[in-house]
Design a protein around this motif. Structure first.
Motif, PDB file in Angstrom:
ATOM      1  N   THR A 281      91.402  48.393  46.340  1.00 38.65           N
ATOM      2  CA  THR A 281      92.607  49.223  46.315  1.00 38.65           C
ATOM      3  C   THR A 281      92.344  50.442  45.447  1.00 38.65           C
ATOM      4  OG1 THR A 281      93.507  48.072  44.386  1.00 38.65           O
ATOM      5  CG2 THR A 281      94.186  47.258  46.559  1.00 38.65           C
ATOM      6  N   GLY A 282      93.039  51.506  45.773  1.00 35.86           N
ATOM      7  CA  GLY A 282      92.868  52.709  44.980  1.00 35.86           C
ATOM      8  C   GLY A 282      93.724  53.838  45.490  1.00 35.86           C
ATOM      9  N   HIS A 283      93.349  55.029  45.088  1.00 34.14           N
ATOM     10  CA  HIS A 283      94.065  56.210  45.549  1.00 34.14           C
ATOM     11  C   HIS A 283      93.089  57.374  45.632  1.00 34.14           C
ATOM     12  CE1 HIS A 283      94.289  56.818  41.154  1.00 34.14           C
ATOM     13  NE2 HIS A 283      94.441  58.117  41.423  1.00 34.14           N
ATOM     14  N   THR A 284      93.507  58.390  46.372  1.00 31.66           N
ATOM     15  CA  THR A 284      92.700  59.584  46.558  1.00 31.66           C
ATOM     16  C   THR A 284      93.562  60.797  46.282  1.00 31.66           C
ATOM     17  OG1 THR A 284      91.270  58.527  48.197  1.00 31.66           O
ATOM     18  CG2 THR A 284      91.377  60.930  48.250  1.00 31.66           C
ATOM     19  N   GLU A 285      93.011  61.727  45.514  1.00 34.03           N
ATOM     20  CA  GLU A 285      93.617  63.042  45.355  1.00 34.03           C
ATOM     21  C   GLU A 285      92.991  63.933  46.420  1.00 34.03           C
ATOM     22  OE1 GLU A 285      94.212  64.513  41.017  1.00 34.03           O
ATOM     23  OE2 GLU A 285      92.374  63.309  41.056  1.00 34.03           O
ATOM     24  N   VAL A 286      93.824  64.567  47.233  1.00 34.47           N
ATOM     25  CA  VAL A 286      93.370  65.565  48.197  1.00 34.47           C
ATOM     26  C   VAL A 286      94.197  66.811  47.928  1.00 34.47           C
ATOM     27  CG1 VAL A 286      93.067  66.177  50.625  1.00 34.47           C
ATOM     28  CG2 VAL A 286      92.815  63.795  49.914  1.00 34.47           C
ATOM     29  N   GLU A 287      93.548  67.787  47.286  1.00 36.16           N
ATOM     30  CA  GLU A 287      94.256  68.983  46.809  1.00 36.16           C
ATOM     31  C   GLU A 287      95.431  68.536  45.938  1.00 36.16           C
ATOM     32  OE1 GLU A 287      93.274  72.126  46.947  1.00 36.16           O
ATOM     33  OE2 GLU A 287      91.586  71.846  48.293  1.00 36.16           O
ATOM     34  N   ASP A 288      96.674  68.858  46.292  1.00 38.46           N
ATOM     35  CA  ASP A 288      97.825  68.526  45.449  1.00 38.46           C
ATOM     36  C   ASP A 288      98.545  67.259  45.881  1.00 38.46           C
ATOM     37  OD1 ASP A 288      97.492  70.810  43.782  1.00 38.46           O
ATOM     38  OD2 ASP A 288      98.364  72.043  45.364  1.00 38.46           O
ATOM     39  N   GLU A 289      97.930  66.488  46.755  1.00 37.28           N
ATOM     40  CA  GLU A 289      98.555  65.267  47.263  1.00 37.28           C
ATOM     41  C   GLU A 289      97.785  64.043  46.763  1.00 37.28           C
ATOM     42  OE1 GLU A 289      99.868  63.373  51.582  1.00 37.28           O
ATOM     43  OE2 GLU A 289      98.978  65.356  51.479  1.00 37.28           O
ATOM     44  N   VAL A 290      98.508  62.966  46.479  1.00 40.59           N
ATOM     45  CA  VAL A 290      97.895  61.694  46.108  1.00 40.59           C
ATOM     46  C   VAL A 290      98.291  60.677  47.171  1.00 40.59           C
ATOM     47  CG1 VAL A 290      97.838  59.818  44.413  1.00 40.59           C
ATOM     48  CG2 VAL A 290      97.938  62.200  43.642  1.00 40.59           C
ATOM     49  N   VAL A 291      97.281  60.002  47.742  1.00 41.31           N
ATOM     50  CA  VAL A 291      97.538  58.976  48.750  1.00 41.31           C
ATOM     51  C   VAL A 291      96.968  57.649  48.253  1.00 41.31           C
ATOM     52  CG1 VAL A 291      97.664  60.555  50.706  1.00 41.31           C
ATOM     53  CG2 VAL A 291      95.460  59.620  50.056  1.00 41.31           C
ATOM     54  N   ARG A 292      97.716  56.584  48.467  1.00 41.71           N
ATOM     55  CA  ARG A 292      97.278  55.241  48.054  1.00 41.71           C
ATOM     56  C   ARG A 292      96.735  54.506  49.263  1.00 41.71           C
ATOM     57  NH1 ARG A 292      97.938  55.019  43.089  1.00 41.71           N
ATOM     58  NH2 ARG A 292      99.602  56.102  42.009  1.00 41.71           N
ATOM     59  N   TRP A 293      95.767  53.625  49.033  1.00 40.67           N
ATOM     60  CA  TRP A 293      95.141  52.879  50.115  1.00 40.67           C
ATOM     61  C   TRP A 293      94.688  51.505  49.626  1.00 40.67           C
ATOM     62  CZ3 TRP A 293      90.564  52.267  47.826  1.00 40.67           C
ATOM     63  CH2 TRP A 293      90.049  53.314  47.065  1.00 40.67           C
ATOM     64  N   ALA A 294      94.411  50.622  50.584  1.00 43.81           N
ATOM     65  CA  ALA A 294      93.943  49.264  50.291  1.00 43.81           C
ATOM     66  C   ALA A 294      93.069  48.807  51.456  1.00 43.81           C
ATOM     67  CB  ALA A 294      95.130  48.324  50.099  1.00 43.81           C
ATOM     68  N   THR A 295      92.508  47.625  51.320  1.00 43.37           N
ATOM     69  CA  THR A 295      91.634  47.049  52.343  1.00 43.37           C
ATOM     70  C   THR A 295      92.221  47.238  53.738  1.00 43.37           C
ATOM     71  OG1 THR A 295      90.825  45.401  50.775  1.00 43.37           O
ATOM     72  CG2 THR A 295      90.544  44.896  53.119  1.00 43.37           C
ATOM     73  N   GLY A 296      91.394  47.713  54.655  1.00 41.12           N
ATOM     74  CA  GLY A 296      91.801  47.905  56.040  1.00 41.12           C
ATOM     75  C   GLY A 296      92.300  49.305  56.363  1.00 41.12           C
ATOM     76  N   ALA A 297      92.475  50.152  55.355  1.00 40.30           N
ATOM     77  CA  ALA A 297      92.982  51.513  55.581  1.00 40.30           C
ATOM     78  C   ALA A 297      91.844  52.458  55.974  1.00 40.30           C
ATOM     79  CB  ALA A 297      93.675  52.030  54.328  1.00 40.30           C
ATOM     80  N   PHE A 298      92.215  53.503  56.687  1.00 37.36           N
ATOM     81  CA  PHE A 298      91.322  54.616  56.987  1.00 37.36           C
ATOM     82  C   PHE A 298      91.833  55.808  56.191  1.00 37.36           C
ATOM     83  CE2 PHE A 298      90.839  51.888  60.639  1.00 37.36           C
ATOM     84  CZ  PHE A 298      89.499  52.012  60.988  1.00 37.36           C
ATOM     85  N   VAL A 299      90.964  56.438  55.403  1.00 41.09           N
ATOM     86  CA  VAL A 299      91.342  57.568  54.566  1.00 41.09           C
ATOM     87  C   VAL A 299      90.614  58.803  55.094  1.00 41.09           C
ATOM     88  CG1 VAL A 299      91.418  58.488  52.214  1.00 41.09           C
ATOM     89  CG2 VAL A 299      91.523  55.997  52.589  1.00 41.09           C
TER      90      VAL A 299
END
Length: 160
Positions: free
Chosen positions: A85-103
């Motif tokens: 599990t984790g999160h990604t900063e993409v420019e000014d947006e933060v998106v959260r993700w976990a197992t099975g997600a496509f980022v």
């Protein structure tokens, strides 16, 4: 003028499978990129023997509580989260993700991936069209290190 048929014809010999470029590469055959090429605590292992001409496949591991560097590149990337599990900063947006997600990471956007676990690594299958851009002579990547988006912009003298 760009001719797609001519371009595809020029790469066709590259994608022909052989013993050196097999149709199947197993996880234990992935090649680990040297730490000096990665610029962050991640481990990147490439499925470089596959006969792909337009995209690359990596298995990326981010240790518990760590992150990738803040970077951007001309190629598109999709990370499939194998575990964690984790999160990604993409420019000014933060998106959260976990197992099975496509980022998805759009081209030329500052981004950084974070492992939110204190105990377990994050495992990604990373797919990017970097070989296509390299074959066209337009590949580019910048790393700002372990910094924020604003710090990366300032380092590279960009507005928000």
């Amino acid at each position: 003028m760009f001719d797609l048929a001519q371009f595809l014809g020029s790469i066709s010999p590259v994608v022909r499978p052989s013993q050196a470029r097999p149709l199947v590469v197993h996880d234990d055959e992935l090649e680990t990129l040297p730490a000096g090429q990665v610029h962050n605590p991640s481990t990147l292992r490439i499925a470089g023997k596959l006969p792909t001409a337009t995209f690359e496949l990596f298995r990326q591991s981010i240790p518990a509580g760590k992150s990738s560097d803040m970077h951007r590149h001309y190629h598109e990337t999709v990370h499939f989260v194998i575990s964690g599990t984790g999160h990604t900063e993409v420019e000014d947006e933060v998106v959260r993700w976990a197992t099975g997600a496509f980022v998805y990471t759009p081209p030329w956007t500052w981004h950084r991936h974070y492992n939110d676990s204190a105990d377990e690594p994050v495992e990604f299958l990373t797919i990017e069209n970097s070989r296509l851009l390299s074959s066209l002579g337009v590949a580019r990547r910048q790393s700002a290190g372990l910094v924020t988006v604003d710090e990366a912009r300032a380092r590279f003298k960009e507005g928000t």
